[in-house]
Design a protein around this motif. Sequence first.
Motif, PDB file in Angstrom:
ATOM      1  N   SER A   1       2.925  -2.617 -13.004  1.00 52.28           N
ATOM      2  CA  SER A   1       4.332  -2.613 -13.403  1.00 52.28           C
ATOM      3  C   SER A   1       4.448  -1.947 -14.760  1.00 52.28           C
ATOM      4  O   SER A   1       3.623  -2.161 -15.645  1.00 52.28           O
ATOM      5  CB  SER A   1       4.895  -4.034 -13.454  1.00 52.28           C
ATOM      6  N   ARG A   2       5.452  -1.113 -14.895  1.00 52.68           N
ATOM      7  CA  ARG A   2       5.683  -0.394 -16.144  1.00 52.68           C
ATOM      8  C   ARG A   2       6.296  -1.334 -17.165  1.00 52.68           C
ATOM      9  O   ARG A   2       6.977  -2.296 -16.812  1.00 52.68           O
ATOM     10  CB  ARG A   2       6.608   0.790 -15.881  1.00 52.68           C
ATOM     11  N   ARG A   3       6.042  -1.053 -18.413  1.00 52.11           N
ATOM     12  CA  ARG A   3       6.622  -1.874 -19.468  1.00 52.11           C
ATOM     13  C   ARG A   3       8.135  -1.866 -19.411  1.00 52.11           C
ATOM     14  O   ARG A   3       8.753  -0.890 -18.991  1.00 52.11           O
ATOM     15  CB  ARG A   3       6.152  -1.381 -20.841  1.00 52.11           C
ATOM     16  N   GLY A   4       8.723  -2.955 -19.842  1.00 51.65           N
ATOM     17  CA  GLY A   4      10.175  -3.028 -19.917  1.00 51.65           C
ATOM     18  C   GLY A   4      10.855  -3.213 -18.581  1.00 51.65           C
ATOM     19  O   GLY A   4      11.943  -2.682 -18.354  1.00 51.65           O
ATOM     20  N   ALA A   5      10.229  -3.963 -17.671  1.00 44.74           N
ATOM     21  CA  ALA A   5      10.808  -4.237 -16.352  1.00 44.74           C
ATOM     22  C   ALA A   5      11.090  -2.954 -15.579  1.00 44.74           C
ATOM     23  O   ALA A   5      12.100  -2.834 -14.877  1.00 44.74           O
ATOM     24  CB  ALA A   5      12.082  -5.072 -16.485  1.00 44.74           C
ATOM     25  N   GLY A   6      10.192  -1.994 -15.702  1.00 46.62           N
ATOM     26  CA  GLY A   6      10.358  -0.731 -15.009  1.00 46.62           C
ATOM     27  C   GLY A   6       9.827  -0.784 -13.595  1.00 46.62           C
ATOM     28  O   GLY A   6       9.607  -1.863 -13.025  1.00 46.62           O
ATOM     29  N   PRO A   7       9.597   0.386 -12.978  1.00 48.09           N
ATOM     30  CA  PRO A   7       9.103   0.443 -11.600  1.00 48.09           C
ATOM     31  C   PRO A   7       7.759  -0.268 -11.453  1.00 48.09           C
ATOM     32  O   PRO A   7       6.986  -0.387 -12.403  1.00 48.09           O
ATOM     33  CB  PRO A   7       8.968   1.948 -11.337  1.00 48.09           C
ATOM     34  N   SER A   8       7.491  -0.716 -10.227  1.00 46.34           N
ATOM     35  CA  SER A   8       6.256  -1.457  -9.969  1.00 46.34           C
ATOM     36  C   SER A   8       5.747  -1.131  -8.570  1.00 46.34           C
ATOM     37  O   SER A   8       6.432  -0.483  -7.765  1.00 46.34           O
ATOM     38  CB  SER A   8       6.503  -2.956 -10.094  1.00 46.34           C
ATOM     39  N   TYR A   9       4.540  -1.601  -8.266  1.00 48.39           N
ATOM     40  CA  TYR A   9       3.970  -1.416  -6.937  1.00 48.39           C
ATOM     41  C   TYR A   9       2.951  -2.515  -6.666  1.00 48.39           C
ATOM     42  O   TYR A   9       2.377  -3.110  -7.592  1.00 48.39           O
ATOM     43  CB  TYR A   9       3.299  -0.036  -6.804  1.00 48.39           C
ATOM     44  N   HIS A  10       2.721  -2.768  -5.390  1.00 50.05           N
ATOM     45  CA  HIS A  10       1.666  -3.694  -4.941  1.00 50.05           C
ATOM     46  C   HIS A  10       1.173  -3.154  -3.599  1.00 50.05           C
ATOM     47  O   HIS A  10       1.954  -2.944  -2.674  1.00 50.05           O
ATOM     48  CB  HIS A  10       2.206  -5.110  -4.765  1.00 50.05           C
ATOM     49  N   LEU A  11      -0.139  -2.903  -3.525  1.00 55.69           N
ATOM     50  CA  LEU A  11      -0.740  -2.284  -2.344  1.00 55.69           C
ATOM     51  C   LEU A  11      -2.020  -3.024  -2.003  1.00 55.69           C
ATOM     52  O   LEU A  11      -2.866  -3.249  -2.875  1.00 55.69           O
ATOM     53  CB  LEU A  11      -1.039  -0.811  -2.632  1.00 55.69           C
ATOM     54  N   THR A  12      -2.172  -3.393  -0.730  1.00 54.23           N
ATOM     55  CA  THR A  12      -3.391  -4.033  -0.248  1.00 54.23           C
ATOM     56  C   THR A  12      -3.904  -3.249   0.945  1.00 54.23           C
ATOM     57  O   THR A  12      -3.147  -2.982   1.892  1.00 54.23           O
ATOM     58  CB  THR A  12      -3.134  -5.493   0.170  1.00 54.23           C
ATOM     59  N   VAL A  13      -5.197  -2.859   0.909  1.00 52.47           N
ATOM     60  CA  VAL A  13      -5.770  -2.041   1.977  1.00 52.47           C
ATOM     61  C   VAL A  13      -7.134  -2.600   2.387  1.00 52.47           C
ATOM     62  O   VAL A  13      -7.788  -3.317   1.625  1.00 52.47           O
ATOM     63  CB  VAL A  13      -5.928  -0.567   1.533  1.00 52.47           C
ATOM     64  N   ARG A  14      -7.551  -2.222   3.604  1.00 56.24           N
ATOM     65  CA  ARG A  14      -8.877  -2.576   4.119  1.00 56.24           C
ATOM     66  C   ARG A  14      -9.610  -1.288   4.494  1.00 56.24           C
ATOM     67  O   ARG A  14      -9.340  -0.701   5.549  1.00 56.24           O
ATOM     68  CB  ARG A  14      -8.746  -3.485   5.354  1.00 56.24           C
ATOM     69  N   PRO A  15     -10.534  -0.825   3.651  1.00 53.24           N
ATOM     70  CA  PRO A  15     -11.278   0.402   3.960  1.00 53.24           C
ATOM     71  C   PRO A  15     -12.156   0.237   5.194  1.00 53.24           C
ATOM     72  O   PRO A  15     -12.707  -0.842   5.446  1.00 53.24           O
ATOM     73  CB  PRO A  15     -12.129   0.630   2.704  1.00 53.24           C
ATOM     74  N   GLY A  16     -12.271   1.325   5.967  1.00 50.37           N
ATOM     75  CA  GLY A  16     -13.076   1.317   7.177  1.00 50.37           C
ATOM     76  C   GLY A  16     -14.238   2.288   7.090  1.00 50.37           C
ATOM     77  O   GLY A  16     -14.833   2.491   6.034  1.00 50.37           O
ATOM     78  N   GLU A  17     -14.547   2.892   8.217  1.00 52.01           N
ATOM     79  CA  GLU A  17     -15.708   3.770   8.322  1.00 52.01           C
ATOM     80  C   GLU A  17     -15.402   5.184   7.810  1.00 52.01           C
ATOM     81  O   GLU A  17     -14.240   5.598   7.762  1.00 52.01           O
ATOM     82  CB  GLU A  17     -16.160   3.851   9.783  1.00 52.01           C
ATOM     83  N   PRO A  18     -16.439   5.933   7.442  1.00 55.86           N
ATOM     84  CA  PRO A  18     -16.241   7.336   7.039  1.00 55.86           C
ATOM     85  C   PRO A  18     -15.603   8.150   8.162  1.00 55.86           C
ATOM     86  O   PRO A  18     -15.833   7.881   9.354  1.00 55.86           O
ATOM     87  CB  PRO A  18     -17.657   7.824   6.738  1.00 55.86           C
ATOM     88  N   VAL A  19     -14.811   9.137   7.780  1.00 52.64           N
ATOM     89  CA  VAL A  19     -14.143  10.004   8.749  1.00 52.64           C
ATOM     90  C   VAL A  19     -14.448  11.462   8.408  1.00 52.64           C
ATOM     91  O   VAL A  19     -14.709  11.802   7.254  1.00 52.64           O
ATOM     92  CB  VAL A  19     -12.615   9.787   8.768  1.00 52.64           C
ATOM     93  N   ARG A  20     -14.424  12.304   9.439  1.00 51.79           N
ATOM     94  CA  ARG A  20     -14.514  13.747   9.220  1.00 51.79           C
ATOM     95  C   ARG A  20     -13.106  14.249   8.920  1.00 51.79           C
ATOM     96  O   ARG A  20     -12.205  14.105   9.747  1.00 51.79           O
ATOM     97  CB  ARG A  20     -15.067  14.433  10.460  1.00 51.79           C
ATOM     98  N   PRO A  21     -12.868  14.822   7.744  1.00 59.99           N
ATOM     99  CA  PRO A  21     -11.505  15.199   7.379  1.00 59.99           C
ATOM    100  C   PRO A  21     -10.936  16.293   8.269  1.00 59.99           C
ATOM    101  O   PRO A  21     -11.611  17.271   8.576  1.00 59.99           O
ATOM    102  CB  PRO A  21     -11.635  15.673   5.927  1.00 59.99           C
ATOM    103  N   THR A  22      -9.698  16.105   8.679  1.00 63.80           N
ATOM    104  CA  THR A  22      -8.963  17.113   9.421  1.00 63.80           C
ATOM    105  C   THR A  22      -8.374  18.114   8.420  1.00 63.80           C
ATOM    106  O   THR A  22      -8.364  17.864   7.203  1.00 63.80           O
ATOM    107  CB  THR A  22      -7.821  16.477  10.210  1.00 63.80           C
ATOM    108  N   PRO A  23      -7.864  19.254   8.896  1.00 66.45           N
ATOM    109  CA  PRO A  23      -7.203  20.185   7.956  1.00 66.45           C
ATOM    110  C   PRO A  23      -6.085  19.527   7.157  1.00 66.45           C
ATOM    111  O   PRO A  23      -5.925  19.821   5.967  1.00 66.45           O
ATOM    112  CB  PRO A  23      -6.683  21.280   8.884  1.00 66.45           C
ATOM    113  N   ARG A  24      -5.317  18.622   7.782  1.00 63.15           N
ATOM    114  CA  ARG A  24      -4.258  17.936   7.034  1.00 63.15           C
ATOM    115  C   ARG A  24      -4.837  17.003   5.982  1.00 63.15           C
ATOM    116  O   ARG A  24      -4.302  16.895   4.867  1.00 63.15           O
ATOM    117  CB  ARG A  24      -3.339  17.158   7.977  1.00 63.15           C
ATOM    118  N   ASP A  25      -5.937  16.313   6.297  1.00 65.80           N
ATOM    119  CA  ASP A  25      -6.589  15.447   5.315  1.00 65.80           C
ATOM    120  C   ASP A  25      -7.020  16.243   4.083  1.00 65.80           C
ATOM    121  O   ASP A  25      -6.826  15.803   2.941  1.00 65.80           O
ATOM    122  CB  ASP A  25      -7.817  14.769   5.920  1.00 65.80           C
TER     123      ASP A  25
END
Length: 254
Positions: free
Chosen positions: A139-163
């Motif tokens: 969260s930014r100082r002064g009651a500014g924008p904020s975020y909360h993110l929770t993720v579960r990493p998995g197995e390695p992937v071969r990147p596609t052109p979009r990745d």
Amino acid sequence: MRVVSYGPEQRVYLPALRAGWLTQTFVHWAVPPDRVQRLLPGGLTVDTYDGAAWVSLTPFVMAGVRPLGLPAAVPGLPSFPETNLRTYVRGPDGRDGVWFLSLEVGSPLMLAVRAIGAPYHVGRLAVSRRAGVVTYSGSRRGAGPSYHLTVRPGEPVRPTPRDVWLTSRWRAYTRRFGVLWESPVEHEPWQLRAVRVDFLRETLTRAVGLPSAGTAPLAHFSDGVRSVRMGGSRPVGRAHDRADRLRARSTAAR
């Protein structure tokens, strides 16, 4: 559309800073190109993939930050969370890069980069990794924008052109006092892993005038890159004009 390089496009021989970017998650969502273009300064054009512009939320740990000449083994090097909200652009010469919509950081150390227009904001940030779950919050100082993110990493992937297009960018653009700046970066290629987004709530995008992430954003995870070399910033037009003159002289001398 030019193909984006999976590996670094240039060497950074004299880095202004060296660091590691660790425990990094990329969360991406598509946005209408005109919504992004209106946020860009003159000289930059929104880059698109399959007709869509993309915005990415990228939280990570900036580890072992040090200037040129200081080895990574020195004890007490600073490490702190950072979170970027970015989009993808083309510079005046057509080269690809990123434009930072906002930069949240847990240490005032990076505020010096505001001198070239990098939109850094100091806030309260945290990253934790327990039992296969990674949680990011800030969260930014002064009651500014904020975020909360929770993720579960998995197995390695071969990147596609979009990745590759979304994760492998080798320069950032900023603008200050009417001047467009380019900052190069060099590091090993990202080793991407699949990741499941368990929870995402953020107000950073709304703060810059863009829609929030959809219900199922595209996401990637990486344990990180440890040999990041961040080059000094340079005015875009001036640097490229000088390079063109040097090439012309070299050709004429042959």
